[in-house]
Scaffold this motif. Sequence first.
Motif, PDB file in Angstrom:
ATOM      1  N   GLU A  33      29.621  41.361  34.278  1.00 42.93           N
ATOM      2  CA  GLU A  33      30.739  40.425  34.179  1.00 42.93           C
ATOM      3  C   GLU A  33      31.962  41.056  33.511  1.00 42.93           C
ATOM      4  O   GLU A  33      33.098  40.833  33.931  1.00 42.93           O
ATOM      5  CB  GLU A  33      30.303  39.169  33.427  1.00 42.93           C
ATOM      6  N   LYS A  34      31.750  41.885  32.497  1.00 46.22           N
ATOM      7  CA  LYS A  34      32.865  42.518  31.801  1.00 46.22           C
ATOM      8  C   LYS A  34      33.633  43.446  32.745  1.00 46.22           C
ATOM      9  O   LYS A  34      34.861  43.420  32.794  1.00 46.22           O
ATOM     10  CB  LYS A  34      32.355  43.306  30.592  1.00 46.22           C
ATOM     11  N   CYS A  35      32.914  44.251  33.510  1.00 46.87           N
ATOM     12  CA  CYS A  35      33.572  45.171  34.447  1.00 46.87           C
ATOM     13  C   CYS A  35      34.243  44.411  35.586  1.00 46.87           C
ATOM     14  O   CYS A  35      35.309  44.809  36.062  1.00 46.87           O
ATOM     15  CB  CYS A  35      32.570  46.196  34.976  1.00 46.87           C
ATOM     16  N   TYR A  36      33.654  43.305  36.000  1.00 51.36           N
ATOM     17  CA  TYR A  36      34.278  42.456  37.013  1.00 51.36           C
ATOM     18  C   TYR A  36      35.619  41.938  36.489  1.00 51.36           C
ATOM     19  O   TYR A  36      36.636  41.998  37.176  1.00 51.36           O
ATOM     20  CB  TYR A  36      33.361  41.292  37.367  1.00 51.36           C
ATOM     21  N   ASP A  37      35.624  41.422  35.245  1.00 46.60           N
ATOM     22  CA  ASP A  37      36.861  40.903  34.651  1.00 46.60           C
ATOM     23  C   ASP A  37      37.933  41.990  34.572  1.00 46.60           C
ATOM     24  O   ASP A  37      39.107  41.745  34.869  1.00 46.60           O
ATOM     25  CB  ASP A  37      36.593  40.328  33.259  1.00 46.60           C
ATOM     26  N   GLU A  38      37.537  43.211  34.177  1.00 49.21           N
ATOM     27  CA  GLU A  38      38.487  44.322  34.111  1.00 49.21           C
ATOM     28  C   GLU A  38      39.030  44.653  35.501  1.00 49.21           C
ATOM     29  O   GLU A  38      40.220  44.910  35.668  1.00 49.21           O
ATOM     30  CB  GLU A  38      37.823  45.555  33.506  1.00 49.21           C
ATOM     31  N   PHE A  39      38.155  44.634  36.503  1.00 48.98           N
ATOM     32  CA  PHE A  39      38.536  44.953  37.876  1.00 48.98           C
ATOM     33  C   PHE A  39      39.548  43.946  38.417  1.00 48.98           C
ATOM     34  O   PHE A  39      40.616  44.326  38.903  1.00 48.98           O
ATOM     35  CB  PHE A  39      37.277  45.002  38.741  1.00 48.98           C
ATOM     36  N   VAL A  40      39.234  42.658  38.328  1.00 49.18           N
ATOM     37  CA  VAL A  40      40.127  41.655  38.907  1.00 49.18           C
ATOM     38  C   VAL A  40      41.432  41.520  38.130  1.00 49.18           C
ATOM     39  O   VAL A  40      42.429  41.046  38.684  1.00 49.18           O
ATOM     40  CB  VAL A  40      39.439  40.273  39.087  1.00 49.18           C
ATOM     41  N   SER A  41      41.449  41.951  36.881  1.00 48.86           N
ATOM     42  CA  SER A  41      42.701  41.897  36.109  1.00 48.86           C
ATOM     43  C   SER A  41      43.739  42.881  36.656  1.00 48.86           C
ATOM     44  O   SER A  41      44.912  42.778  36.337  1.00 48.86           O
ATOM     45  CB  SER A  41      42.444  42.159  34.624  1.00 48.86           C
ATOM     46  N   THR A  42      43.316  43.825  37.493  1.00 57.50           N
ATOM     47  CA  THR A  42      44.247  44.800  38.078  1.00 57.50           C
ATOM     48  C   THR A  42      44.855  44.301  39.393  1.00 57.50           C
ATOM     49  O   THR A  42      45.734  44.962  39.933  1.00 57.50           O
ATOM     50  CB  THR A  42      43.539  46.146  38.351  1.00 57.50           C
ATOM     51  N   PHE A  43      44.411  43.163  39.893  1.00 52.71           N
ATOM     52  CA  PHE A  43      44.913  42.637  41.166  1.00 52.71           C
ATOM     53  C   PHE A  43      46.380  42.234  41.055  1.00 52.71           C
ATOM     54  O   PHE A  43      46.791  41.591  40.101  1.00 52.71           O
ATOM     55  CB  PHE A  43      44.111  41.414  41.617  1.00 52.71           C
TER      56      PHE A  43
END
Length: 79
Positions: free
Chosen positions: A63-73
């Motif tokens: 979940e943490k890496c998902y949050d970091e990933f989508v924050s770059t959208f």
Amino acid sequence: MRQYQLKETKEIQKTIKKIVCNKCGREIPFGKSGPQEDFLSVEKRWGYFSDKDNQVDCFDLCEKCYDEFVSTFVIPIGE
């Protein structure tokens, strides 16, 4: 990334042994009933009009890496 354990009975059964986040390498806790926390699992079969024709890519994100990933959208999720 999923690691499987194969069991041979009348048929070969493939069961998940371990799930590891492909980005940070952290193991997702896994018990008898399945994953003990939520994560994103992606499986993509690339089509004819790509440079990866018929290639299958699979990955798992905690979940943490998902949050970091989508924050770059550029376009946030939900808009």
